[in-house]
Design a protein around this motif. Sequence first.
Motif: not given
Length: 357
Positions: A3-32
């Motif tokens: 699954r990790w191999h398939r994730l990093f093989d697709s640039n499109e999928r990798l961008f959206w996963v990291l993009h969403c994870a990054g802004w979710t992390g921003f919201a969590i850290v900002y709230y804390i």
Amino acid sequence: MSRWHRLFDSNERLFWVLHCAGWTGFAIVYYIGSFLHDVRSIWMFVILLNAYAGWLLTIPLRYIFRWARRQSPLKMILIVIVACYVVALIWAVVKNVNYWEIYKHGYRPEEWYMYFTNTINSLIMIGCWSGVYFGIKNFQMLQKEKQNALKATTMAHQAHIKMLRYQLNPHFLFNTLNAISTLILLKENDSAETMVSRLSDFLRYSLDNDPIKRVPLGQEIKALRLYLEIEKVRFDDRLDVGWDIEQNCEAALVPSMILQPIIENAIKHAISRMEEGGRIDITARSFGNDLLMDVADNGPGADIQNGQLTRENGVGLANIRDRLQSLYHRNFAFSIEHNKPKGVRVRIRIPYEVNDV
């Protein structure tokens, strides 16, 4: 792992996963980080709105940066700086509106500089997003270049090994065809027919096995017996062969056709020069984690200097050393010694490896 191999093989999928994870992390850290400031749900709602706005506004940056990377370095830097500043400014305005209209219920600051209080923080956040984007892109580019370089090196390495292996066949084939021609001239048709049949079987084995791959020693021994049967047609009773192969060594993996040129060399420089003929002894045994193979003859011997035969002017023994070097790097030994009481002994040490079943 797949699954990790398939994730990093697709640039499109990798961008959206990291993009969403990054802004979710921003919201969590900002709230804390601002937990002591306010714990009401309205404050969490404002944080989520700010994170969503950042998520939305940075999406166009991806396409702007993709286009900028195709420009000259100076132009790319200018485009990135301007794009980051514009996005950060818009995001700062959105955050101010969310704060004043939703959280402060229409509050407006009197001081003019309060309108720009979020701009620096927004620039830092957008700059971090851009840095991560370019960092990942550069990492992917370096990894791709490394893969291409490794692929090119591997292909060159394999071509080199194949060249070394296939240089040996023409010499043996030339000698054998000469022998068959002689047998036909002498009207020894049965012997010629037997030699042709064995030559066909031997060449089929030689061509069917990839020089890059290793084969079990037992399979290699069968091919050597075919080869020696061909040579016995030439030398009749003048060629005597002794085998001493430990049973556990037959499954050990060896480079295909690694012993044949050594035996050919012994026949050419030892057996063929002795009127009464001679003997070749082939041994294989395991010792610890190594496989030891010896080919010894009782011929007239040779002048050996620094582990090299001074009489050797062909490619046979030199190719063996090069093949072993290519396949095992430093984890091998190849030596040419004086045999006792006379003759030449060639020793090979390689790692003892078997196929995993």
